[in-house]
Design an enzyme around this catalytic site. Sequence first.
Site, PDB file in Angstrom:
ATOM      1  N   LYS A   1       0.852  -1.197   0.000  1.00  0.00           N
ATOM      2  CA  LYS A   1       0.000   0.000   0.000  1.00  0.00           C
ATOM      3  C   LYS A   1       0.888   1.248   0.000  1.00  0.00           C
ATOM      4  O   LYS A   1       1.876   1.306   0.741  1.00  0.00           O
ATOM      5  CB  LYS A   1      -0.897  -0.036   1.239  1.00  0.00           C
ATOM      6  CG  LYS A   1      -1.991   1.026   1.265  1.00  0.00           C
ATOM      7  CD  LYS A   1      -2.898   0.806   2.477  1.00  0.00           C
ATOM      8  CE  LYS A   1      -4.054   1.781   2.534  1.00  0.00           C
ATOM      9  NZ  LYS A   1      -4.945   1.542   3.685  1.00  0.00           N
TER      10      LYS A   1
ATOM     11  N   SER B   1      -9.773   1.427   2.531  1.00  0.00           N
ATOM     12  CA  SER B   1      -8.887   2.200   1.684  1.00  0.00           C
ATOM     13  C   SER B   1      -7.811   1.386   0.990  1.00  0.00           C
ATOM     14  O   SER B   1      -7.219   1.864   0.026  1.00  0.00           O
ATOM     15  CB  SER B   1      -8.238   3.302   2.507  1.00  0.00           C
ATOM     16  OG  SER B   1      -7.379   2.746   3.490  1.00  0.00           O
TER      17      SER B   1
ATOM     18  N   SER C   1     -10.016  -0.876   6.751  1.00  0.00           N
ATOM     19  CA  SER C   1      -9.372  -0.664   5.443  1.00  0.00           C
ATOM     20  C   SER C   1      -8.593  -1.846   4.889  1.00  0.00           C
ATOM     21  O   SER C   1      -8.181  -1.806   3.736  1.00  0.00           O
ATOM     22  CB  SER C   1      -8.452   0.562   5.505  1.00  0.00           C
ATOM     23  OG  SER C   1      -9.202   1.739   5.414  1.00  0.00           O
TER      24      SER C   1
END
Lengths: 477, 97
Positions: free
Chosen positions: A79, A154, A178
């Site tokens: 990420k 996310s 997330s």
Amino acid sequence: MAEITERTVRALARDIASGVESAAAVCEAFLDRIRVEEPRIGAFNTVVHERAMARARAIDAERGGSASLPLLGVPVAIKDNLCTAGVPTTASSRILRGFVPPYSATVISRLEAAGAVVIGKTNLDEFAMGSSTENSALGPTRNPHDPTRTPGGSSGGSAAAVAARMAAVALGSDTGGSIRQPAAFCGLVGVKPTYGRVSRYGLMAFASSLDQIGPLARTTEDAALVLQVIAGHDPYDATSSSELVPDYLASVDRGVGGLRIGIPRAFVVEGVDPEVQGVFGEALARWQAAGATVVDIALPHSGYAIPVYYLIATAEASSNLARYDGVRYGHRAVLGRDDGLSQMYDRTRDEGFGAEVKRRIMLGTYVLSAGYYDAFYLKAQQVRTLLRQDYEAAFQRCDVIAMPTTPTPAFKLGEKADDPIQMYLSDVFTVSANLTGLPAISVPAGRSSEGLPIGAHLTGRAFDEGTLLAAARVLEG
Amino acid sequence: MATELTRAEVMRIAELARLELTSEELDLFTRQLGDIVGYVEQIRGLDTTGVAPTTHVLNRPVERLDEVIPPLSRSEALGNAPDAAPEAGLFKVPRVL
């Protein structure tokens, strides 16, 4: 033998260690896959072709000495809010355009020391603030199961990359769901470890009392392998725990015989899609068939979890994001002759942050401001205590708590983009694990009639990730 | 009990948050923040008399030795700055006075 990109983390590491495949061939296979799939999905902010191939070749050159590494030659996606030395790291924000971190997050150093090959940095809602990856300054990511839908957020880029076989496994971060919500939307296993289980050093802070890093994987075994590598105390993160890291791989096949699964019935019914309810009911039946018992529990304050979460997370974010001011890194606004330092701060931040990040900074600033602190922030921290007490009481009667991961399967891109509160409500089952610090997992439990993945969610006692992995494994059949 | 959020108040928050919002952003945020505050306000009805606020979820303080460890070099620390004076070891910003 299965195609390279279809193999599990465990199989890839084993095949590379035994010489069945070279790390370079494995890396190339995933890079080829990215060339084909990425235009359709948009999972990556940066693909590090050369860095990854150089690292894979280095692994092949020295294989004799490193054959026992658990992630030998395994391509991982990261990420893009995790600092990676020498690789642009943007948090999908304009305000970090051009930022190249001088150091790597502890989790990345640990993955690389375990033999993993970083293949790219994945898209996210800006600074991890969102549930659909639509709040990215670089554009949305699409769900590989249906490109008209969101992969969740996310950590949507990480989830989509693994689901589309562009990486063998990925890291995400989880502040309110997330990791787990995108795992559910993309048909993956996602783990939010106990607060303090994994070092946050090098993670761009969103809400420091809630943030944790964890794996998004295709199997529980793969998730266990990665968790094993990243878990443990880190002198660079004072909130990381010295609690002993158990053997997670050994936990995976422990089964659920005698396990007491608590169900907060009153909470699970409201606003949940009937197909999600159906899949959740089947998951419970499978756990029971495997020897678990189901007990009813109450979590009387769970209905307050979303408001409490948005008060605490935004308060912490407004403080954490004060560092993006155009002085030390990233974007700085172009200034006129008469502009001074204040104009630089204010304009840089207005240009650099997207709408959702501004909304949250504003809300957080408001709830911490004089006259509102007691009514909102302090009150939220008190309700957080009540919520933690709910979980403590429930764990007197059960060993894990089960819910659906999300009220619905993946929603359409754009469906909730203009309605912040509707978007926030999609995290209703996941935020409590962050507020309480408890570990939680999402595991694929079934599919909707349209073929969309549906996840089951388990919360465990602090530092009992092993039991969550064992219970998740049972649903894999 | 409902808290009204006015445009003037949103302007004041933006100042505290160091955000130079456009007029359209001010309108949008006045409406949206009003909605969000209206939503989160539900917790104010809950009786929390005598409940200690959470300060840390696990309450396990971690101690470490007070030792100096090598920090980032000055050139690394300045390497990402939009404007810097590397020889002097300084970040550069617009005039303050």
